[in-house]
Design an enzyme around this catalytic site. Structure first.
Site, PDB file in Angstrom:
ATOM      1  N   ASP A  15       6.021  23.219 -35.920  1.00 24.08           N
ATOM      2  CA  ASP A  15       6.760  23.612 -37.246  1.00 24.08           C
ATOM      3  C   ASP A  15       8.157  23.770 -37.292  1.00 24.08           C
ATOM      4  O   ASP A  15       9.072  24.400 -37.106  1.00 24.08           O
ATOM      5  CB  ASP A  15       5.934  25.002 -38.169  1.00 24.08           C
ATOM      6  CG  ASP A  15       4.829  24.572 -38.154  1.00 24.08           C
ATOM      7  OD1 ASP A  15       4.776  23.768 -38.955  1.00 24.08           O
ATOM      8  OD2 ASP A  15       4.665  25.499 -38.546  1.00 24.08           O
ATOM      9  N   GLU A 187       5.121  20.307 -48.664  1.00 21.41           N
ATOM     10  CA  GLU A 187       4.685  21.783 -48.503  1.00 21.41           C
ATOM     11  C   GLU A 187       6.350  20.923 -46.783  1.00 21.41           C
ATOM     12  O   GLU A 187       7.042  20.067 -46.465  1.00 21.41           O
ATOM     13  CB  GLU A 187       4.016  21.997 -47.354  1.00 21.41           C
ATOM     14  CG  GLU A 187       3.382  21.405 -46.365  1.00 21.41           C
ATOM     15  CD  GLU A 187       2.143  22.016 -45.888  1.00 21.41           C
ATOM     16  OE1 GLU A 187       2.133  22.771 -45.746  1.00 21.41           O
ATOM     17  OE2 GLU A 187       1.900  21.389 -44.999  1.00 21.41           O
TER      18      GLU A 187
END
Length: 540
Positions: A15, A187
């Site tokens: 991420d 997301e």
């Protein structure tokens, strides 16, 4: 320009959020249940990175005791507004089932090393938040929305709301500005502004093999947002034989000379079962802005294994043996522990030793004594020397290859119920939701009740694990137990359902005392030695 092999942050570093301040680049990555929270690496050339800080390092910022596996700190966002660094992060308290208890916070600092502020609590309506600093000085909070009523598609879109830094809270209206594409699971949003356009980058498709980076834009920050002509500017989902799989969750950065790069999450599967034994890693791709005003990945949308970067990688550093010693009050930055903001209750360094205080079991979600570093190579050796005097089978300490409570291997010094010290191999079956314990070594190996023990393991190709030991005074290591399936220590075997395991493999030391007497185990050193192996197809 030199060609550099991806990933640039190998091992569990998912991420990525990238930022440039002057000539300095920073990448923040998720740490989940590992403490302290958030890894921030620094580089001057995009090829060579050093860990500089884990900013969430005190109880008031982060307390993850009780957070389940693969919860904790998700998808941080690191930005700079010209004056201060800002870090947005989520502490997830529950992820399985109908609800997500995902608490979002913001901290800031005048310098990357800190001091990092006390957190502002923002909301709990979704995860993967980011902060966008507009050129008019306003700050905007962007996060995905979770709607438990929408079954099975509970990812409701990307929300936008203004953040007031003086009040430390969100103000004004909130709007769902992008519902995502038909790929679903939208997301990981990041906002940018360029030539009068607001660009929104998101992750879609989950964090598995359908993962993708989606790009869209609008003339107004509130939308509507049109989707990129390619829709997904980066993905391996339609290319199962690409070297870099699970490509998604990205962020972009511009260099001083006007180039644009995309950093993104990726995985490198091994075995025919496609297990990512190094977890989710950070890779980089060169991009370009076309005449139509859209960003494209060079040679994309499939990610490239080799990328042109301003400098070559220091491969000697990558392959160097790491021998860790334990100076008083210091723990090397490569190491982390699990969940607790009170490390003094589980370990200390003094007199050149690391001493672990036996607490809960190796699978505890609250207070377990386990100190470990990331596995960053498909093949490596690790070893340590332990001094431990258990009295029965409820006290055990030793060397572990660890992913989570559902999948680990553990060579432990313990004792039989009659007090005779012995060596045991413990492992998890990687079953969900139980995480059943098994003992690959059916009978413990008796060892003298006094004396240190040298413990070692080797992993080759992310496939085979072999434990070794030697008693005090012996120079040669002896094999103990069978060859074990090292690929179990991976996302795909993390004990959860699809898209449910997010961390990576660690190797380190642990101690448990289920009698509650806090028996201590001391370790003289720890060695991590990378190894080259013919099966490591995608090794750096």
């Amino acid at each position: 320009m030199p060609q550099v092999r991806n990933p640039i942050l190998p091992g569990f570093n998912p991420d990525p959020s990238i930022l440039r301040v002057g000539d300095d680049y920073y990448i923040a990555t998720s740490t989940f249940e590992w403490y302290p929270g958030v890894q921030i690496h620094h580089s001057r050339d995009l090829a060579n990175w050093d860990l500089v800080v884990r900013p969430l390092n005190r109880k008031s910022q982060l307390d993850m005791r009780g957070d389940p596996d693969s919860c904790g700190v998700w998808a941080p966002c690191l930005t700079h507004d010209g004056d201060r660094f800002w870090l947005v992060y989520t502490d997830v308290k529950r992820k399985d089932g109908a609800f997500k208890d995902a608490h979002n916070y913001i901290v800031s600092a005048p310098a990357i090393e800190g001091p990092w502020s006390e957190p502002f609590y923002i909301n709990s309506s979704g995860f993967d938040p980011s902060l966008f600093h507009d050129d008019d000085g306003r700050k905007w909070f962007v996060n995905m929305l979770w709607d438990h009523r929408r079954r099975p598609q509970v990812f409701a879109g990307i929300a936008l709301q203004e953040f007031d830094p003086k009040a430390g809270k969100l103000v004004g209206p909130r709007k769902n500005i992008f519902p995502g594409t038909e790929l679903g699971l939208v997301e990981g949003p990041h906002l940018y502004k360029r030539n009068g356009w607001y660009y929104l980058l998101t992750a879609e498709g989950g964090t598995g093999y359908e993962h993708a980076v989606t790009f869209c834009r609008s003339r107004d920050i509130w939308g509507p947002y049109e989707t990129h002509p390619q829709k997904h500017i980066l993905s391996s989902k339609d290319h199962p034989h690409a070297a870099l799989q699970r490509a998604g969750h990205g962020d972009i950065v511009d260099t001083p000379d006007g180039k644009t790069y995309l950093v993104h999450l990726t995985g490198r599967p091994v075995t025919q079962l496609r297990r990512c034994v190094l977890g989710r890693e950070t890779a980089i791709q060169e991009c370009y802005w076309a005449d139509d005003g859209w960003l494209y990945v060079k040679n994309g949308p499939v990610p490239s294994l080799f990328v042109d970067l301003p400098a070559a990688r220091d491969d000697d550093k990558y392959w160097a043996e790491q021998r860790y010693t334990f100076e008083a009050g210091l723990l090397h930055k490569d190491f982390q522990w699990l969940r607790t903001p009170e490390p003094e209750r589980i370990f200390r360094t003094e007199n050149g030793k690391l001493t672990l205080v036996g607490r809960e079991s190796v699978g505890s979600w609250f207070e377990q004594s386990l100190v470990a570093r990331r596995q960053t190579h498909f093949s490596y050796d690790a070893e340590t020397v332990i001094d431990f005097s258990p009295t029965d089978e409820r006290q055990f300490a030793g060397l572990t290859a660890y992913y989570c409570r559902y999948n680990f291997f553990y060579l432990a010094v313990s004792a039989h119920s009659d007090g005779q010290r012995e060596l045991l191999i413990l492992a998890s079956e990687a079953t969900w939701p139980l995480g059943t314990l098994r003992v690959p070594l059916l009978e413990g190996v008796p060892i003298p009740n006094e004396g240190k023990v040298r413990l070692a393991l080797s992993i080759r190709g992310g496939r085979e694990l072999q434990f070794y030991y030697a008693l005090e005074g012996e120079t040669e290591l002896k094999k103990i137990g069978p060859v074990l399936d090292a690929s179990i220590v991976s996302d795909e075997c993390g004990g959860h359902q699809q898209h449910g395991s997010f961390t990576g493999a660690f190797v380190g030391v642990a101690a448990s005392d289920l009698n509650g007497t806090a028996a201590e185990a001391s370790f003289d050193y720890f060695v991590y030695r990378p190894a080259k192996h013919e099966s490591d197809r995608y090794e750096i």
